[in-house]
Design an enzyme around this catalytic site. Structure first.
Site, PDB file in Angstrom:
ATOM      1  N   HIS A 101      21.590  40.187 -23.469  1.00 13.77           N
ATOM      2  CA  HIS A 101      22.170  41.274 -24.004  1.00 13.77           C
ATOM      3  C   HIS A 101      23.453  41.263 -24.412  1.00 13.77           C
ATOM      4  O   HIS A 101      24.098  40.452 -23.852  1.00 13.77           O
ATOM      5  CB  HIS A 101      22.092  42.582 -23.135  1.00 13.77           C
ATOM      6  CG  HIS A 101      20.956  42.874 -22.354  1.00 13.77           C
ATOM      7  ND1 HIS A 101      20.235  42.386 -21.498  1.00 13.77           N
ATOM      8  CD2 HIS A 101      20.197  43.941 -22.892  1.00 13.77           C
ATOM      9  CE1 HIS A 101      19.215  42.998 -21.121  1.00 13.77           C
ATOM     10  NE2 HIS A 101      19.199  43.968 -21.859  1.00 13.77           N
ATOM     11  N   ASP A 104      25.939  41.076 -21.472  1.00 20.14           N
ATOM     12  CA  ASP A 104      25.879  40.020 -20.678  1.00 20.14           C
ATOM     13  C   ASP A 104      26.744  38.944 -20.920  1.00 20.14           C
ATOM     14  O   ASP A 104      27.173  38.469 -19.944  1.00 20.14           O
ATOM     15  CB  ASP A 104      24.366  39.433 -20.735  1.00 20.14           C
ATOM     16  CG  ASP A 104      23.334  40.418 -20.409  1.00 20.14           C
ATOM     17  OD1 ASP A 104      23.461  41.517 -19.663  1.00 20.14           O
ATOM     18  OD2 ASP A 104      22.089  40.164 -21.023  1.00 20.14           O
ATOM     19  N   GLU A 232      10.027  46.789 -27.014  1.00 15.79           N
ATOM     20  CA  GLU A 232       9.702  46.244 -25.836  1.00 15.79           C
ATOM     21  C   GLU A 232       9.194  47.620 -24.959  1.00 15.79           C
ATOM     22  O   GLU A 232      10.063  48.389 -24.700  1.00 15.79           O
ATOM     23  CB  GLU A 232      10.627  45.569 -24.849  1.00 15.79           C
ATOM     24  CG  GLU A 232      10.167  45.313 -23.544  1.00 15.79           C
ATOM     25  CD  GLU A 232      11.139  44.286 -22.677  1.00 15.79           C
ATOM     26  OE1 GLU A 232      11.973  43.660 -23.557  1.00 15.79           O
ATOM     27  OE2 GLU A 232      11.364  44.491 -21.422  1.00 15.79           O
ATOM     28  N   ASP A 307      10.539  48.986 -11.260  1.00 18.86           N
ATOM     29  CA  ASP A 307      10.551  47.672 -11.800  1.00 18.86           C
ATOM     30  C   ASP A 307      11.093  46.490 -11.164  1.00 18.86           C
ATOM     31  O   ASP A 307      12.381  46.478 -10.890  1.00 18.86           O
ATOM     32  CB  ASP A 307      11.094  48.028 -13.237  1.00 18.86           C
ATOM     33  CG  ASP A 307      11.046  46.776 -14.322  1.00 18.86           C
ATOM     34  OD1 ASP A 307      10.076  46.219 -13.974  1.00 18.86           O
ATOM     35  OD2 ASP A 307      11.818  46.927 -15.112  1.00 18.86           O
TER      36      ASP A 307
HETATM   37  C1  XUL Z   1      14.195  46.398 -18.484  1.00 23.20           C
HETATM   38  C2  XUL Z   1      14.143  45.447 -19.476  1.00 23.20           C
HETATM   39  C3  XUL Z   1      14.987  44.975 -20.036  1.00 23.20           C
HETATM   40  C4  XUL Z   1      14.741  44.276 -21.687  1.00 23.20           C
HETATM   41  C5  XUL Z   1      15.742  43.983 -22.462  1.00 23.20           C
HETATM   42  O1  XUL Z   1      13.264  46.851 -17.831  1.00 23.20           O
HETATM   43  O2  XUL Z   1      12.966  44.631 -19.482  1.00 23.20           O
HETATM   44  O3  XUL Z   1      15.956  44.067 -19.494  1.00 23.20           O
HETATM   45  O4  XUL Z   1      13.908  43.196 -21.465  1.00 23.20           O
HETATM   46  O5  XUL Z   1      16.692  45.097 -22.682  1.00 23.20           O
HETATM   47 CO    CO Z   2      12.166  42.998 -20.230  1.00 23.92          CO
END
Ligand code: XUL
Ligand code: CO
Length: 437
Positions: A101, A104, A232, A307
């Site tokens: 990101h 990051d 995603e 998660d």
């Molecule tokens: C969050 C996730 C993120 C994406 C990128 O659950 O998976 O890290 O992969 O923003």
């Molecule tokens: Co992800």
């Protein structure tokens, strides 16, 4: 400076009988599987946020990991040290790709302008390191969830100024991804959803999201960025209900707004299970739509409803995943990004290597098994037989569209009842297990 002095460069492949924890047992990067090497099949990638920036902090406790690259100096000094450590890590692991990101790799500044300058400066340095080492960027993305301004959404914020800020941030993140030769660009909308319908106009927010994606598509064209755009899906967290709930929802959204040609999906295993699906279900739905672009390889915990982003260790699941990937002819520009973090109690830098070695070995093994199953053709034969009745007769007429309900009724009225054929599920499950050895 060497941040991982005790780790061989690169981690060797020693084969399945090795007991060396710092060696691969299955991942043999140059080994040919079919026509491609293992490295080319798997295209493994390290997630900057978890591996380099993860601190072990959680909602109940302070950071548990001390990283030599995360301390001392200004935020930009730390960013530079982290970048150096990343490239050392990637080379020692023997992996070609990484993902990040914007926030990051470079710290937020006191103003948006300063944040942009920070990102441009660090990206320039990343480019030099990529050139020196041959490491490549699998995908870049913008963090549109951490800053409190995005608390009520970024693209779907009820505040147009916030949406504009998010658009500006994405513009620069795409520029940086292009400049670094990124092969994809990811949109993950953790805040693109809602907490309560009492203050939410779903239709308005979805229209906003579609405009946001459309602007990105237009910009991509404008600057000639050739990477693949990926969305995603995730059902929830941090939002209570996220608009990109799962693969099917996201595909429906793209179809509704005429955006299908411009996006594929980045399927994450843990997001699948949070949506109430298996990992392979999400991969198969995306693949069936011709939209499986990349994978965030991790796993959740069936007993926990959030998660957990653990490293993948399940060979059965990896086998399923690799069957779907091989059957569609690979991931194209995508790869297996280990969007996974070591546990809070795994406090050594060595644990970062153990974790990735385990994930890569799991998928390497899944690849070998899946390749063997596909080469033997037994499953494909079963599948072909199962649908064989559509190759001729009434099945063919139905699928060709040459008959309607009235014609079918005429024929069926005096016909005998259909003869049922077993689905043979248990036999097929046994067959798969016979390859896992
Ligand atoms: C969050 C996730 C993120 C994406 C990128 O659950 O998976 O890290 O992969 O923003
Ligand atoms: Co992800």
């Amino acid at each position: 400076m060497a941040y991982f002095p005790d780790v061989p460069s690169p981690i060797p492949f020693e084969g399945r009988d090795s007991k060396n924890p710092l060696a691969f047992k299955w991942y043999d990067k140059g080994r040919k599987v079919g026509t491609k090497t293992m490295a080319d099949h798997l295209r493994c990638s390290v997630a900057y946020w978890h591996t380099m920036k993860g601190s072990g902090a959680d909602m109940f406790g302070a950071p548990s990991m001390q990283r030599a690259w995360s301390n001392g100096g200004s935020p930009m000094d730390i960013a530079r040290k982290t970048l150096d450590a990343t490239f050392e890590f990637l080379q020692k692991l023997g992996v070609t790709y990484y993902c990040f990101h914007d926030r990051d790799i470079a710290p937020a500044g006191a103003t948006f302008a300063e944040s942009c300058r920070n990102l441009e400066a660090i990206a320039g340095e990343a480019k030099l390191l990529q050139k020196e080492t041959g490491i490549r960027l699998l995908w870049g993305t913008a963090n549109l969830f951490g800053d409190p301004i995005y608390g009520q959404g970024a693209a779907t914020s009820p505040n147009a100024a916030v949406m504009a800020r998010a658009a500006a941030q994405v513009k620069l993140a795409i520029d940086v991804t292009q400049m670094l030769g990124g092969e994809n660009y990811v949109f993950w909308g953790g805040r693109e959803g809602y907490e309560t319908l009492l203050n939410t106009d779903i239709r308005h927010e979805q229209d906003q999201m579609a405009r946001f994606f459309r602007m990105a598509v237009d910009y991509k064209k404008q600057i000639g960025f050739t990477g693949q755009f990926l969305i995603e899906p995730k059902p929830a967290e941090p939002s209570k209900h996220q608009y990109d709930f799962d693969a099917a929802t996201t595909l429906g959204f793209l179809r509704a707004y005429g955006l299908t040609d411009h996006f594929k999906l980045n399927i994450e295993a843990n997001h699948a299970t949070l949506a109430g699906h298996t990992f392979e279900h999400e991969l198969a739905v995306a693949s069936a739509a011709g939209a499986l672009g990349s994978v965030d390889a991790n796993r959740g915990d069936l007993l926990l409803g959030w998660d957990t982003d653990q490293f993948p260790t399940d060979v059965y699941s990896a086998t399923f995943a690799m069957m779907i990937i091989l059957q569609q002819g690979g991931l194209g520009t995508g790869g297996l990004n280990f969007d996974a973090k070591v546990r809070r109690s795994s406090t050594d830098t060595l644990d970062l290597f153990h974790a990735h070695i385990g994930g890569m070995d799991t998928f390497a093994r899944g690849l070998l098994i899946a390749h063997e199953i596909i080469s033997d053709g037994v499953l494909a034969q079963h599948l072909a037989n199962r649908y064989a009745s559509f190759a001729s007769g009434i099945g063919k007429d139905i699928m060709d569209g040459t008959v309607g309900l009235a014609d079918i009724y005429q024929r069926e009225r005096e016909s005998q009842d259909p003869v049922l054929t077993s689905g043979r599920q248990e036999m097929l499950e046994n067959l798969i297990n016979s390859y896992i050895r």
